[in-house]
Design a protein around this motif. Structure first.
Motif, PDB file in Angstrom:
ATOM      1  N   ALA A   1      17.415   8.107   6.632  1.00  0.00           N
ATOM      2  CA  ALA A   1      17.514   7.290   5.413  1.00  0.00           C
ATOM      3  C   ALA A   1      16.131   7.042   4.819  1.00  0.00           C
ATOM      4  N   ALA A   2      15.161   6.725   5.694  1.00  0.00           N
ATOM      5  CA  ALA A   2      13.800   6.477   5.193  1.00  0.00           C
ATOM      6  C   ALA A   2      13.229   7.735   4.555  1.00  0.00           C
ATOM      7  N   THR A   3      13.542   8.897   5.170  1.00  0.00           N
ATOM      8  CA  THR A   3      13.035  10.148   4.620  1.00  0.00           C
ATOM      9  C   THR A   3      13.634  10.429   3.242  1.00  0.00           C
ATOM     10  N   ILE A   4      14.957  10.176   3.124  1.00  0.00           N
ATOM     11  CA  ILE A   4      15.604  10.414   1.825  1.00  0.00           C
ATOM     12  C   ILE A   4      14.971   9.522   0.753  1.00  0.00           C
ATOM     13  N   THR A   5      14.743   8.244   1.098  1.00  0.00           N
ATOM     14  CA  THR A   5      14.134   7.336   0.120  1.00  0.00           C
ATOM     15  C   THR A   5      12.732   7.802  -0.247  1.00  0.00           C
ATOM     16  N   ALA A   6      11.965   8.257   0.768  1.00  0.00           N
ATOM     17  CA  ALA A   6      10.601   8.724   0.485  1.00  0.00           C
ATOM     18  C   ALA A   6      10.642   9.928  -0.442  1.00  0.00           C
ATOM     19  N   ILE A   7      11.626  10.821  -0.222  1.00  0.00           N
ATOM     20  CA  ILE A   7      11.749  11.992  -1.102  1.00  0.00           C
ATOM     21  C   ILE A   7      12.079  11.536  -2.523  1.00  0.00           C
ATOM     22  N   GLN A   8      12.987  10.536  -2.615  1.00  0.00           N
ATOM     23  CA  GLN A   8      13.320  10.008  -3.945  1.00  0.00           C
ATOM     24  C   GLN A   8      12.084   9.457  -4.639  1.00  0.00           C
TER      25      GLN A   8
ATOM     26  N   MET B   1       7.265   2.831 -10.612  1.00  0.00           N
ATOM     27  CA  MET B   1       7.160   3.765  -9.511  1.00  0.00           C
ATOM     28  C   MET B   1       5.970   4.687  -9.676  1.00  0.00           C
ATOM     29  N   ALA B   2       5.478   4.823 -10.898  1.00  0.00           N
ATOM     30  CA  ALA B   2       4.388   5.753 -11.146  1.00  0.00           C
ATOM     31  C   ALA B   2       3.126   5.326 -10.405  1.00  0.00           C
ATOM     32  N   ASN B   3       3.078   4.056  -9.989  1.00  0.00           N
ATOM     33  CA  ASN B   3       1.879   3.564  -9.334  1.00  0.00           C
ATOM     34  C   ASN B   3       1.758   4.020  -7.894  1.00  0.00           C
ATOM     35  N   ARG B   4       2.816   4.554  -7.331  1.00  0.00           N
ATOM     36  CA  ARG B   4       2.744   4.997  -5.939  1.00  0.00           C
ATOM     37  C   ARG B   4       2.279   6.438  -5.894  1.00  0.00           C
ATOM     38  N   THR B   5       1.216   6.675  -5.130  1.00  0.00           N
ATOM     39  CA  THR B   5       0.766   8.052  -4.997  1.00  0.00           C
ATOM     40  C   THR B   5       1.510   8.688  -3.829  1.00  0.00           C
TER      41      THR B   5
ATOM     42  N   TRP C   1       4.034   8.619   1.712  1.00  0.00           N
ATOM     43  CA  TRP C   1       4.322   9.213   3.034  1.00  0.00           C
ATOM     44  C   TRP C   1       3.640   8.479   4.170  1.00  0.00           C
ATOM     45  N   THR C   2       2.541   7.767   3.890  1.00  0.00           N
ATOM     46  CA  THR C   2       1.972   6.911   4.945  1.00  0.00           C
ATOM     47  C   THR C   2       2.929   5.750   5.204  1.00  0.00           C
ATOM     48  N   ASN C   3       3.460   5.198   4.096  1.00  0.00           N
ATOM     49  CA  ASN C   3       4.433   4.123   4.226  1.00  0.00           C
ATOM     50  C   ASN C   3       5.674   4.603   4.952  1.00  0.00           C
ATOM     51  N   HIS C   4       6.069   5.838   4.634  1.00  0.00           N
ATOM     52  CA  HIS C   4       7.285   6.397   5.225  1.00  0.00           C
ATOM     53  C   HIS C   4       7.194   6.406   6.748  1.00  0.00           C
ATOM     54  N   GLN C   5       6.011   6.802   7.271  1.00  0.00           N
ATOM     55  CA  GLN C   5       5.867   6.843   8.730  1.00  0.00           C
ATOM     56  C   GLN C   5       6.103   5.469   9.337  1.00  0.00           C
ATOM     57  N   ARG C   6       5.451   4.475   8.734  1.00  0.00           N
ATOM     58  CA  ARG C   6       5.549   3.117   9.267  1.00  0.00           C
ATOM     59  C   ARG C   6       6.995   2.624   9.171  1.00  0.00           C
ATOM     60  N   ILE C   7       7.589   2.797   7.982  1.00  0.00           N
ATOM     61  CA  ILE C   7       8.929   2.258   7.759  1.00  0.00           C
ATOM     62  C   ILE C   7       9.951   2.982   8.619  1.00  0.00           C
ATOM     63  N   ALA C   8       9.874   4.314   8.651  1.00  0.00           N
ATOM     64  CA  ALA C   8      10.876   5.085   9.388  1.00  0.00           C
ATOM     65  C   ALA C   8      10.852   4.706  10.863  1.00  0.00           C
TER      66      ALA C   8
END
Lengths: 200, 376
Positions: free
Chosen positions: A124-131, A143-147, A152-159
């Motif tokens: 689920a976290a991966t799908i959201t990160a892809i979105q 959303m444009a403010n997120r690089t 993907w750094t956030n994704h690691q922590r959250i996932a």
């Protein structure tokens, strides 16, 4: 107490069943903004809605799982930001959990439910990160403010944290709900069979 | 027909239930989960502590002394502002609100407050904690409000180094740290500098404390960056103050005004415009000389940067002259021939923005010696 319910009319029992199901969703929604001790790891809390969707989908069809994921995802959109939607990840989780055919391959116990939740939380976290990455160069201002790097750094922590916490808390949601649904099934199924094949 | 009927008999109830579930989910989505948040607020109400209790807890003798000095300085400041006839649009009205929850999602940094539109809170209001700003209100229900924190990656706030007035913006890093990206290539900034919201921020009023510079990396590729430690304890907030945002009201008024007038206006113009006008009146430039300056033939254009002997008899230096044309060119564009203005535009658009920044330092220069003399 459960014996009292078994004596109910099937129709009443079905109504109570729906009330319990909706009530359990509502409780999950209420726990979402809460941060009690033991419910937080790196400022990430368990993904309660994902646990619920997994508990619901384990013994149901893929379609039912996907619908449950869609409904809960839409509600979560309302409680946070609808862009990117949570419905996609939860619907995919519901569908895949139902298609796992758990009864055939994995023994039914808490460990296996926790394992499924662990995997699904990462998915689920991966799908959201892809979105997020899909949208990141787009015009949407917030959303444009997120690089990509940040996402993907956030994704690691959250996932990782949400997978660990969700899998540990999964039995708390799964056990009572599963008990209840099993009970309803044992009461309703024979009666339905009786109705379908009435012995004159 | 029979098959359809049979299918309906078998699946009708299911279909009804599904549409009911999806329908109510959509309703909850449309109302921004108001029902859930209101119930949540009602449930957590007994556990919310009294603000007085918290206030009395936080107060070492040193802090109390500083608070008293702050009150003294604030009142002094107010007196001086009155003497200078300085108009402060900021009102000190604020609502204290307990924090009852955090984000319902992992990707957004939010808090949920136990006060809502019934207490006069509206989207866009500023939320500050002990120490500095925390975020701004994004959604309200009658009794709760949702706040997007400044530590969220999606919130970008214009800030300035309060010592040197170097500008930049901050980007959240989903923790108690944010990254400040500078506008200048070589900013005057040191470890320990105080960062406040800048006058160019469109979401926050200027001068609100944000945090302290923790480390600086000058060799970041597009612009130098600094890590800012937020002064408000974002990760364990208990009570916050929600105050109205003059910027939002201004923006609304400006939007309405713009809608009434012609739509085409450059970005930031409504904020920058007052400055050149003031300068124009301050220096009392004769209208003819400005038009003369604009109507010069192209051949003289390269002579803009060095002092021009022929066309400009007026004393003020270049920035002031350069700040004028955007205002003037709109009015006089149909009259004057287009080529000179088009030629001027690229040269001048860049300096127009820094103009208000350059206008700031005199006030700093006046405050700095005071600080210096106050310390020893």
């Amino acid at each position: 107490m459960i014996n009292n319910f078994t004596k109910l009319e099937p129709r009443t029992l079905q109504t109570v069943n729906w009330a319990v199901t909706v009530g359990s969703v509502f409780i999950c929604l209420l726990i979402l903004p809460m941060r009690l001790p033991g419910m937080e790891l790196l400022s990430v809390s368990p993904n309660w809605l994902l646990i619920w969707v997994v508990a619901w989908s384990v013994k149901r069809t893929g379609f039912e799982g996907a619908i449950a994921g869609l409904v809960l995802g839409l509600i979560q959109d309302g409680m946070t930001y609808p862009d990117p939607t949570h419905a996609v990840s939860l619907a995919v989780v519901g569908f895949l959990t139902a298609r796992l055919q758990k009864q055939r391959y994995i023994r039914e116990d808490f460990i296996s439910i926790s394992l499924i939740v662990f995997g699904m939380a990462i998915l689920a976290a991966t799908i959201t990160a892809i979105q997020f990455s899909w949208h990141s160069p787009a015009a949407s201002t917030e959303m444009a403010n997120r690089t990509l790097g940040e996402i993907w750094t956030n994704h690691q922590r959250i996932a990782l944290s949400s997978a660990i916490l969700s899998s540990l808390w999964a039995p708390a949601v799964y056990y009572p709900l599963n008990r209840w649904w099993e009970m309803v099934e044992t009461v309703v199924q024979p009666q339905q069979n009786k109705l379908k094949n009435p012995s004159f | 027909m029979y098959a359809l009927r049979r299918w309906w008999d078998r699946n009708g109830v299911k279909l009804g239930l599904i549409s009911l579930a999806v329908g109510s989910a959509l309703l909850l989505r449309q109302t921004q989960g108001a029902l859930v948040f209101e119930t949540y607020r009602w449930l957590t109400q007994p556990f919310v502590r009294d603000p007085a209790e918290v206030a009395t807890q936080a107060g070492t003798p040193r802090e109390r002394e500083l608070e008293q000095r702050l009150v003294e300085l604030e009142s002094q400041n107010r007196e001086l502002q009155k003497l200078l006839k300085y108009v402060d649009q900021r009102s000190d009205k604020g609502v204290t609100a307990p924090v009852i929850g955090r984000s319902s999602d992992h990707w957004w940094q939010e808090i949920i407050l136990s006060r809502g539109s019934d207490d006069g809170i509206q989207p866009g209001f500023i939320v500050s904690g002990i120490g500095g700003i925390v975020g701004r209100v994004v959604e309200v229900t009658p009794h709760t409000s949702r706040v997007l924190l400044i530590s969220d990656p999606s919130s970008k706030v214009g800030v300035t180094v309060s010592r040197s007035r170097n500008m930049g913006y901050i980007r959240g890093q989903s923790a108690n740290r944010v990254i400040m990206v500078f506008v200048d290539k070589v900013p005057d900034v040191r470890k320990g500098d105080v960062i406040t919201t800048s006058a160019l921020s469109r979401l926050f009023p200027s001068g609100l404390p944000v945090g302290i510079v923790e480390s600086i990396s000058f060799n970041k590729s597009p612009a130098p960056e600094a890590v800012i430690e937020l002064s408000a304890p974002i990760s364990h907030l208990e009570w916050v103050i929600v105050s109205p945002n003059p910027k939002v009201a201004e923006a609304k008024a400006a939007e309405e005004k713009e809608a009434a007038q012609e739509p085409a206006k450059p970005f930031l113009n409504d904020e920058v415009q007052p400055e050149p006008q003031n300068q124009l009146t301050e220096y009392n430039l004769p209208q003819e000389s400005i038009q003369q300056f604009q109507n010069r033939p192209e051949a003289e254009l390269p002579a803009i940067a060095p002092p021009q002997p022929s066309a400009s008899p007026q004393p003020p230096p270049d920035p002031e002259i350069e700040a004028i044309p955007p205002v003037e060119s709109e009015a006089s564009s149909p009259v004057t021939e287009p080529p000179p203005i088009e030629e001027l535009a690229p040269v001048e658009t860049a300096p127009v923005l820094p103009a208000p920044i350059e206008a700031v330092p005199p006030s700093i220069d006046t405050t700095d010696p005071e600080e210096g003399s106050g310390n020893p």
